[in-house]
Design a protein around this motif. Structure first.
Motif, mmCIF file in Angstrom:
data_model
loop_
_atom_site.group_PDB
_atom_site.id
_atom_site.type_symbol
_atom_site.label_atom_id
_atom_site.label_comp_id
_atom_site.label_asym_id
_atom_site.label_seq_id
_atom_site.Cartn_x
_atom_site.Cartn_y
_atom_site.Cartn_z
ATOM 1 N N PRO A 1 22.683 35.706 24.197
ATOM 2 C CA PRO A 1 22.147 36.012 22.869
ATOM 3 C C PRO A 1 23.028 36.266 21.775
ATOM 4 O O PRO A 1 24.221 36.500 22.039
ATOM 5 N N THR A 2 22.350 36.014 20.566
ATOM 6 C CA THR A 2 23.337 36.234 19.185
ATOM 7 C C THR A 2 23.520 37.840 19.258
ATOM 8 O O THR A 2 24.662 38.049 18.995
ATOM 9 N N ALA A 3 22.565 38.586 19.494
ATOM 10 C CA ALA A 3 22.879 40.047 19.417
ATOM 11 C C ALA A 3 23.586 40.369 21.037
ATOM 12 O O ALA A 3 22.812 40.653 21.904
ATOM 13 N N LYS A 4 24.896 40.514 20.968
ATOM 14 C CA LYS A 4 25.639 40.661 22.143
ATOM 15 C C LYS A 4 26.890 41.389 21.808
ATOM 16 O O LYS A 4 27.127 41.677 20.736
ATOM 17 N N ASP A 5 27.174 42.060 22.866
ATOM 18 C CA ASP A 5 28.398 43.302 22.888
ATOM 19 C C ASP A 5 29.715 42.507 22.850
ATOM 20 O O ASP A 5 30.913 42.997 22.953
ATOM 21 N N SER A 6 29.852 40.978 23.042
ATOM 22 C CA SER A 6 31.153 40.394 23.232
ATOM 23 C C SER A 6 31.083 39.277 22.195
ATOM 24 O O SER A 6 30.156 38.617 22.143
ATOM 25 N N THR A 7 32.618 38.844 22.015
ATOM 26 C CA THR A 7 32.504 37.728 21.040
ATOM 27 C C THR A 7 32.418 36.521 21.955
ATOM 28 O O THR A 7 32.744 36.558 23.248
ATOM 29 N N ASP A 8 32.131 35.388 21.554
ATOM 30 C CA ASP A 8 32.046 34.232 22.452
ATOM 31 C C ASP A 8 33.347 33.783 22.991
ATOM 32 O O ASP A 8 33.437 33.352 24.197
ATOM 33 N N PHE A 9 34.636 34.307 22.199
ATOM 34 C CA PHE A 9 35.973 33.985 23.114
ATOM 35 C C PHE A 9 36.083 34.988 24.389
ATOM 36 O O PHE A 9 36.453 34.656 25.251
ATOM 37 N N GLU A 10 35.522 36.139 24.194
ATOM 38 C CA GLU A 10 35.591 37.167 25.301
ATOM 39 C C GLU A 10 34.790 36.576 26.533
ATOM 40 O O GLU A 10 35.223 36.689 27.852
ATOM 41 N N LEU A 11 33.596 36.026 26.223
ATOM 42 C CA LEU A 11 32.722 35.573 27.115
ATOM 43 C C LEU A 11 33.289 34.340 27.734
ATOM 44 O O LEU A 11 33.428 34.227 29.091
ATOM 45 N N ALA A 12 34.188 33.219 27.011
ATOM 46 C CA ALA A 12 34.980 32.370 27.651
ATOM 47 C C ALA A 12 36.039 32.714 28.626
ATOM 48 O O ALA A 12 36.413 32.240 29.897
ATOM 49 N N VAL A 13 36.836 34.083 28.276
ATOM 50 C CA VAL A 13 37.777 34.488 29.026
ATOM 51 C C VAL A 13 37.321 35.003 30.254
ATOM 52 O O VAL A 13 37.788 34.883 31.302
ATOM 53 N N ASN A 14 36.069 35.741 30.277
ATOM 54 C CA ASN A 14 35.467 36.384 31.196
ATOM 55 C C ASN A 14 35.241 35.384 32.438
ATOM 56 O O ASN A 14 35.543 35.294 33.519
ATOM 57 N N VAL A 15 34.850 33.957 31.873
ATOM 58 C CA VAL A 15 34.429 32.727 32.854
ATOM 59 C C VAL A 15 35.760 32.492 33.576
ATOM 60 O O VAL A 15 35.812 32.288 34.842
ATOM 61 N N ALA A 16 36.814 32.430 32.588
ATOM 62 C CA ALA A 16 38.241 31.942 33.262
ATOM 63 C C ALA A 16 38.724 32.769 34.173
ATOM 64 O O ALA A 16 39.026 32.155 35.353
ATOM 65 N N ARG A 17 38.764 34.000 34.134
ATOM 66 C CA ARG A 17 39.206 34.962 34.920
ATOM 67 C C ARG A 17 38.244 34.994 36.214
ATOM 68 O O ARG A 17 38.991 35.166 37.540
ATOM 69 N N GLN A 18 36.869 35.004 35.958
ATOM 70 C CA GLN A 18 36.271 34.855 37.355
ATOM 71 C C GLN A 18 36.398 33.453 38.269
ATOM 72 O O GLN A 18 36.367 33.746 39.408
ATOM 73 N N ARG A 19 37.086 32.775 37.378
ATOM 74 C CA ARG A 19 37.296 31.258 38.054
ATOM 75 C C ARG A 19 38.780 31.250 38.722
ATOM 76 O O ARG A 19 39.133 30.363 39.300
ATOM 77 N N GLY A 20 39.538 32.266 38.439
ATOM 78 C CA GLY A 20 40.726 32.399 39.022
ATOM 79 C C GLY A 20 41.910 32.065 38.293
ATOM 80 O O GLY A 20 43.177 32.089 38.490
ATOM 81 N N ALA A 21 41.771 31.943 36.972
ATOM 82 C CA ALA A 21 42.765 31.827 35.851
ATOM 83 C C ALA A 21 43.701 32.964 35.631
ATOM 84 O O ALA A 21 43.243 34.068 35.497
ATOM 85 N N GLY A 22 45.034 32.831 35.737
ATOM 86 C CA GLY A 22 45.909 33.650 35.619
ATOM 87 C C GLY A 22 46.753 33.570 34.365
ATOM 88 O O GLY A 22 47.542 34.542 33.962
ATOM 89 N N GLU A 23 46.546 32.623 33.712
ATOM 90 C CA GLU A 23 47.242 32.034 32.671
ATOM 91 C C GLU A 23 46.259 31.432 31.570
ATOM 92 O O GLU A 23 45.503 30.705 31.923
ATOM 93 N N LEU A 24 46.100 31.958 30.244
ATOM 94 C CA LEU A 24 45.361 31.454 29.326
ATOM 95 C C LEU A 24 46.101 30.780 28.141
ATOM 96 O O LEU A 24 47.109 31.593 27.548
ATOM 97 N N LEU A 25 45.732 29.843 27.727
ATOM 98 C CA LEU A 25 46.368 29.226 26.422
ATOM 99 C C LEU A 25 45.108 28.854 25.863
ATOM 100 O O LEU A 25 44.085 28.169 25.716
#
Length: 209
Positions: A66-90
């Motif tokens: 939803p547009t009304a949310k507590d995280s930016t789209d960037f933070e949402l993307a990072v959460n997914v990457a971490r859940q999938r095992g990423a230890g390095e982000l570019l």
């Protein structure tokens, strides 16, 4: 595992992009999906509220928020990457665009680095690296290449080697321009910090700001 996070800022078609390490995972944050074509990558997941993706057609699985949310789209993307095992982000497309988004992203990148992730930012013509206490940043730069150390807090014990204007154990106030627009001496640039948090940014081409 290296994850590329595509965000909605500027991405310049520059030679530096070809030298970037290839990703194991690609997550696009809303309008950042437009960068996939330039980068020549397939998006594994496209997340966000999609308020900045009008007219953008990308063949990728979507995770709608939803547009009304507590995280930016960037933070949402990072959460997914971490859940999938990423230890390095570019983070690609990290500079330019709306200032509030770019500023929050830069500070967020520093926070993620403090949490133990290896994080870097890139927009093709400019790159950024969080600088934390006792975690040096070492970069092989050309003579005359411009870099800055942006103090995101009070800095204690900043040391710069391989710079036109080196520093040894210097203290830098929050937001000071003292460490903006330095130049690499050529070869290895080393930045070390004893206390505080900063973002070291580099212009990929040798030009005056």
């Amino acid at each position: 595992m290296l994850a590329w996070i595509l965000v909605g800022g500027r991405l310049t078609d520059a030679p530096a992009l070809a030298a970037l390490p290839r990703p194991d995972l690609v997550i696009a944050a809303d309008g950042g999906a437009r960068h996939a074509a330039l980068l020549g990558v397939k998006i594994d997941l496209w997340v966000g509220d999609f308020d900045s993706s009008e007219g953008l057609n990308v063949d990728a699985p979507r995770e709608q928020h939803p547009t009304a949310k507590d995280s930016t789209d960037f933070e949402l993307a990072v959460n997914v990457a971490r859940q999938r095992g990423a230890g390095e982000l570019l983070i690609l497309g990290a500079f330019g665009g709306r200032f509030d988004h770019a500023f929050a992203l830069a500070l967020g990148a520093c926070r993620l680095a403090r949490e133990g992730l290896k994080v870097s930012l890139h927009s093709g013509d400019e790159a950024g690296y969080p600088l934390l206490p006792k975690v040096p940043v070492r970069l092989d730069l050309q003579a005359g290449q411009i870099f800055s150390v942006l103090a995101a807090s009070e800095l204690r014990g900043l040391t710069l080697r391989g710079a036109r204007w080196p520093l040894t154990d210097s203290n830098v106030p929050l937001g000071s321009g003292f460490t903006v627009s330095n130049e690499a001496a050529g070869g290895m640039l080393e930045a070390e910090l004893m206390g505080g948090v900063a973002l070291l940014t580099v212009l990929e081409e040798m030009r005056r700001a």
